[in-house]
Design an enzyme around this catalytic site. Structure first.
Site, mmCIF file in Angstrom:
data_model
loop_
_atom_site.group_PDB
_atom_site.id
_atom_site.type_symbol
_atom_site.label_atom_id
_atom_site.label_comp_id
_atom_site.label_asym_id
_atom_site.label_seq_id
_atom_site.Cartn_x
_atom_site.Cartn_y
_atom_site.Cartn_z
ATOM 1 N N LYS A 115 0.739 -1.426 -0.017
ATOM 2 C CA LYS A 115 -0.265 -0.054 0.100
ATOM 3 C C LYS A 115 0.719 1.436 -0.106
ATOM 4 C CE LYS A 115 -4.405 -1.744 0.495
ATOM 5 N NZ LYS A 115 -5.708 -1.678 1.052
ATOM 6 N N LYS A 197 -5.043 -10.592 -9.536
ATOM 7 C CA LYS A 197 -6.195 -10.996 -8.924
ATOM 8 C C LYS A 197 -7.198 -9.891 -9.117
ATOM 9 C CE LYS A 197 -6.328 -8.809 -4.208
ATOM 10 N NZ LYS A 197 -6.935 -8.978 -2.941
ATOM 11 N N LYS A 200 -11.395 -4.854 -6.635
ATOM 12 C CA LYS A 200 -12.338 -3.628 -6.851
ATOM 13 C C LYS A 200 -11.540 -2.159 -7.018
ATOM 14 C CE LYS A 200 -13.192 -3.573 -1.812
ATOM 15 N NZ LYS A 200 -12.469 -4.154 -1.197
HETATM 16 P P1 ATP Z 1 -8.578 -3.792 -3.054
HETATM 17 O O1 ATP Z 1 -9.002 -4.006 -4.474
HETATM 18 O O2 ATP Z 1 -9.032 -2.461 -2.467
HETATM 19 O O3 ATP Z 1 -7.270 -4.297 -2.724
HETATM 20 P P2 ATP Z 1 -9.872 -6.355 -2.340
HETATM 21 O O4 ATP Z 1 -10.719 -6.451 -3.240
HETATM 22 O O5 ATP Z 1 -8.515 -6.882 -2.416
HETATM 23 O O6 ATP Z 1 -9.463 -4.727 -2.001
HETATM 24 P P3 ATP Z 1 -10.166 -6.394 0.616
HETATM 25 O O7 ATP Z 1 -11.403 -5.709 1.015
HETATM 26 O O8 ATP Z 1 -8.920 -6.276 0.807
HETATM 27 O O9 ATP Z 1 -10.402 -6.542 -0.795
HETATM 28 O O10 ATP Z 1 -10.715 -8.033 1.050
HETATM 29 C C1 ATP Z 1 -11.836 -8.504 1.560
HETATM 30 C C2 ATP Z 1 -11.674 -10.061 1.619
HETATM 31 O O11 ATP Z 1 -11.906 -10.577 0.216
HETATM 32 C C3 ATP Z 1 -10.513 -10.686 2.145
HETATM 33 O O12 ATP Z 1 -10.773 -11.657 3.049
HETATM 34 C C4 ATP Z 1 -9.834 -11.085 0.751
HETATM 35 O O13 ATP Z 1 -8.932 -12.187 1.018
HETATM 36 C C5 ATP Z 1 -10.811 -11.233 0.019
HETATM 37 N N1 ATP Z 1 -10.544 -11.373 -1.409
HETATM 38 C C6 ATP Z 1 -10.433 -10.180 -2.087
HETATM 39 N N2 ATP Z 1 -10.176 -10.232 -3.475
HETATM 40 C C7 ATP Z 1 -10.299 -11.363 -3.777
HETATM 41 C C8 ATP Z 1 -10.115 -12.434 -5.071
HETATM 42 N N3 ATP Z 1 -9.833 -11.999 -5.924
HETATM 43 N N4 ATP Z 1 -10.193 -13.595 -4.693
HETATM 44 C C9 ATP Z 1 -10.584 -14.346 -3.850
HETATM 45 N N5 ATP Z 1 -10.737 -13.554 -2.463
HETATM 46 C C10 ATP Z 1 -10.580 -12.248 -2.345
#
Ligand code: ATP
Ligand code: LTN
Length: 333
Positions: A115, A197, A200
């Site tokens: 980050k 991955k 969002k």
């Molecule tokens: P950002 O895009 O802002 O980095 P994020 O989409 O990674 O955020 P978080 O809020 O950090 O989401 O994560 C919420 C939960 O969703 C966590 O437990 C994380 O492990 C899971 N998660 C996030 N992205 C994925 C993905 N692509 N596949 C599976 N699990 C995910």
């Protein structure tokens, strides 16, 4: 809470609209703990402001995420569901834990390093101490298990180290929690760059499926998903990352095995396969989306649930917080 049952705690940040990745990797699993555990789930808005947020958007995302957790199957009567900033004990315990966490430990956190690179203009102290607030979330409720994705394992490990250190000084104050990480790849990849991955915060909206996307938007995004030139539905994440990701999504939505999927689409083109993946995803997300819209139409009821959830959380957390105050030597109020 029923005495004797183990406690499950998890949380998610209201930092944007949630994706199919968040749903498959995290939210979908949370309701399944409700049988065997006393469950506590939290929308962590205090964590979200470690990255600059627009206040109106943050309010909207917090409310919508609260509704989405109910829409996913978390029962607010059976579990404790609440908004972090409604319960001041989180920030209060985080301060105490800051004094039991070493600079070097925080400096090793992968998420902080990542980050710091992606938000180089705002490397604030909250971003650095993010894991001590997360440890406070977990330890306040004496959680036994913490269901999270692989990316959060390091933070839960640090939480354990802090709890063990604190208990070593003051006796058994905190339950030392275990991370509960899904065994099968809980990692949904980007539809446009399948080596990354699904996230969002990507700028390309064709790279992710949002839980709130309408069926036609979902179908369109899958039609545009990157595949390869072989026209063969076969699972090979190295050589065929796009197709393999679509197979993972299809398997996650239908419960079919990779072999069953391969046989179903043998001799058929990617067009037909993508349509099937799109339709299965639409059906998977439909109840969550429809329930969310229904819940969001009654803000009064959501406000009532947020209030009662916070009251229940405050009651449980005050037990731990009072013990901590006494142990560290704060005068009784
Ligand atoms: P950002 O895009 O802002 O980095 P994020 O989409 O990674 O955020 P978080 O809020 O950090 O989401 O994560 C919420 C939960 O969703 C966590 O437990 C994380 O492990 C899971 N998660 C996030 N992205 C994925 C993905 N692509 N596949 C599976 N699990 C995910
Ligand atoms: N850091 C987590 C969100 C989070 C969390 C928690 C998860 C904050 N506090 C306590 C489990 C337990 C994330 O970014 N996914």
């Amino acid at each position: 809470m029923i005495k004797g049952k183990k406690i499950s705690f998890s949380a998610i940040q209201p930092s944007g609209n949630i994706t199919l990745g968040n749903y498959m990797g995290a939210l979908r699993r949370w309701p399944t703990f409700q049988g065997d555990y006393d469950c506590i789930y939290c929308v962590v808005d205090e964590h979200a402001i470690t990255v600059r947020q627009n206040p109106a958007d943050l309010r909207h995302h917090s409310l919508e995420l609260f509704a989405q957790l109910i829409a996913c199957g978390i029962d607010p009567e059976r579990s404790i569901l609440f908004i972090q900033s409604f319960v001041p004990a989180h920030a209060e315990l985080a301060w105490v834990l800051n004094c039991f966490t070493m600079f070097g430990e925080l400096n090793r956190m992968t998420q902080f390093k990542e980050k710091s690179l992606s938000h180089a203009d705002n490397i604030n102290a909250g971003l650095f101490t993010y894991p001590t607030l997360m440890a406070a979330d977990i330890l306040l409720y004496q959680a036994d298990v913490v269901p999270v994705g692989e990316d959060q394992r390091q933070h839960v490990e640090l939480c354990r180290d802090i709890a063990i250190r604190f208990n070593g000084v003051y006796g058994d104050v905190f339950t030392v929690p275990e991370a509960e990480i899904p065994k099968t790849a809980g990692r949904v990849m980007s539809l446009q760059e399948p080596e990354k991955k699904m996230s969002k915060s990507s700028d390309n909206e064709n790279s992710y499926i949002l839980v709130m996307d309408s069926p036609d938007v979902i179908m369109r995004k899958f039609k545009r998903a990157v595949t390869d030139s072989q026209a063969e539905v076969r699972y090979d994440p190295e050589q065929k990352p796009g197709v393999s990701n679509l197979m993972d999504i299809y398997a996650g939505a239908t419960g079919l095995s990779m072999e069953e999927i391969r046989r179903q689409f043998e001799g058929k083109g990617y067009g037909e396969f993508k349509t099937a993946v799109g339709e299965a995803t639409v059906e998977l997300l439909r109840p969550v989306r429809e329930n969310t819209l229904r819940l969001m139409a009654d803000k009064g009821e959501l406000e009532r649930l947020m209030k009662t959830g916070a009251e229940k959380a405050a009651a449980v957390s005050s037990y731990t917080m009072n013990k901590v105050r006494k142990k560290v030597g704060f005068l009784p109020r």
